[in-house]
Write an enzyme that holds these catalytic residues in place. Structure first.
Site, PDB file in Angstrom:
ATOM      1  N   TYR A 199      19.815  27.194 -47.043  1.00  0.00           N
ATOM      2  CA  TYR A 199      20.027  26.046 -47.917  1.00  0.00           C
ATOM      3  C   TYR A 199      20.412  24.751 -47.210  1.00  0.00           C
ATOM      4  O   TYR A 199      20.383  23.690 -47.823  1.00  0.00           O
ATOM      5  CB  TYR A 199      21.057  26.409 -48.989  1.00  0.00           C
ATOM      6  N   PHE A 239      28.099  33.019 -59.155  1.00  0.00           N
ATOM      7  CA  PHE A 239      27.121  32.740 -60.206  1.00  0.00           C
ATOM      8  C   PHE A 239      25.715  32.756 -59.606  1.00  0.00           C
ATOM      9  O   PHE A 239      25.545  32.776 -58.407  1.00  0.00           O
ATOM     10  CB  PHE A 239      27.423  31.393 -60.891  1.00  0.00           C
TER      11      PHE A 239
END
Length: 418
Positions: free
Chosen positions: A129, A418
């Site tokens: 990322y 999450f």
């Protein structure tokens, strides 16, 4: 014939494509790919209001991506709108074709247009990322407590401060948990919002992940009856050769708004009959836990890792949203190869807030947007980033000045996955 990147269709999915999307997501995460109608129904509820994308090769879903609205607490307590990213998976047959890059670009462009200040995610793999402008912004540590070594009284009768610890059920957790968590996250940089769907899923009212096994829940109430802490935990069933119980209690999550509540809940977990080990679950790296024990060495770190990753979409709003440990000004040259928020900015900061605006003055520090994300919540320092080659000091002493401004009394923490 192998398809080219141009043959891959990247777009929001239709409702009819949700079962195939779920099967692809499960396959990408190496989970049993079976999808039931109950799974689909639960996902429809859980995904309401989220942005669910897929990549399709000749009509077959080959990659998944989802984002949803979130709030992230900045230093000082201001909550900023965030684009939370989850369920990122590309099938092993379609790697290295630029699919994730296209999915990420579509989602982040929409987030920028909506006015989100940051994007967030929990990175399964470290190296993915950074190229999209994300930087690790909080860390986590997990301790395993050897209960017999702690020096705690095994006959602990309960808190001695007038408070009490009670076992509660899922329905009670849904009543008392959301308000408690809101109080926690308002004062904890790095904490994120939890939706009603989160609480329903965690307590079994919504079975998003299929089979659900009810954990134990315990709440700490102060002497005046206020709920100040809540823990969710499970226990295994392990016995030694001499019929000796050697069970491990594993914490799913523990939130507390006072040190008294935190102390009481850890003490409770270490006093449960048959439990000889307690696994803490992901905690802040400077958590109180080991030093709440008479012998802190009884709690050994078993995991220490990066946790929440942040991608800044608006440098001005992000820097103005937080407070600062001192007063001063810095000129930051921020590079963003995706073009969302780069430029040269004058930051004038103080304990009560800051102003930030584009400037033509010479830069004091140069860094990319991922490095700025690591500094923004206070978990990283400018001198460390300079030593690592991730930040350029254009004016002598500027890194130390930045450290004095950005430093926080405690490290940020995100209690959530999450």
């Amino acid at each position: 014939m192998t398809t080219t990147p141009a043959d891959i269709d990247v777009r929001p999915i239709t409702d009819a494509e949700l079962p195939a999307w779920m099967r692809t997501a499960k396959t990408g995460f190496l989970r049993t790919p079976t999808v039931t109608e109950a799974d689909v129904t639960a996902r429809r509820t859980a995904h309401a209001g989220s942005r669910t994308y897929g990549a399709f090769d000749a009509g077959t879903c080959v990659a998944t991506f989802r984002s949803f609205p979130q709030e992230l607490t900045a230093v000082g307590g201001t909550a900023v709108p965030a684009d939370a990213i989850s369920n990122v998976a590309v099938l092993p047959t379609h790697r290295r074709r630029g699919i994730l890059t296209r999915l990420m670009a579509e989602d982040l462009t929409a987030a920028k247009d909506r006015g989100d200040v940051v994007a967030t995610l929990i990175a399964a793999e470290y190296r993915i990322y950074g190229r999209y402008g994300f930087g690790p912004a909080t860390s986590a540590a997990e301790w395993t407590i050897d209960v017999p070594r702690t020096g705690l009284d095994p006959h602990w009768p309960g808190p001695g401060d007038g408070g009490r610890v009670d076992l509660v059920g899922p329905e009670e957790v849904r009543k008392i948990g959301p308000e408690l968590h809101e109080r926690l996250r308002r004062g904890r940089p790095g904490a994120v919002s939890r939706t009603d769907v989160w609480w329903d899923s965690d307590t079994g009212a919504l079975r998003v992940f299929g089979e659900w096994s009810e954990p134990f829940y315990a709440a700490y109430r102060s002497a005046d009856g206020e709920v100040q802490g809540l823990v969710s935990y499970k226990a295994d069933d392990h016995w030694g050769d001499t019929k000796q119980p050697l069970n491990t209690a594993t914490v799913d999550w523990l939130i507390a708004t006072t040190a008294a509540a935190e102390r009481a809940l850890w003490r409770y977990l270490c006093s449960i009959d048959w439990v000889t080990r307690v696994k803490s679950g992901p905690r802040a790296p400077d958590d109180l836990l080991p030093h709440l024990l008479p012998d802190p060495r009884a709690a050994g770190i078993t995991t220490q890792t990066d946790w929440l990753w942040v991608r800044i979409l608006d440098v001005v709003r992000a820097l103005e949203a937080r407070t600062y440990g001192g007063s001063g000004s810095l000129v930051l040259e921020v590079t963003d190869r995706s073009g969302f928020t780069g430029g040269r900015f004058l930051l004038e900061a103080g304990p009560d807030g800051a102003s930030c605006a584009p400037t033509g003055r010479g830069a004091d520090l140069t860094l990319d947007v991922a490095a700025l994300a690591s500094l923004w919540l206070g978990d990283e320092t400018a001198p460390r980033l300079a030593a690592l080659g991730r930040l350029g000091e254009e004016r002598a002493g500027a890194a130390l000045e930045a450290d004095a401004l950005l430093r926080t009394p405690g490290r940020p923490w995100c209690p959530d996955m999450f």
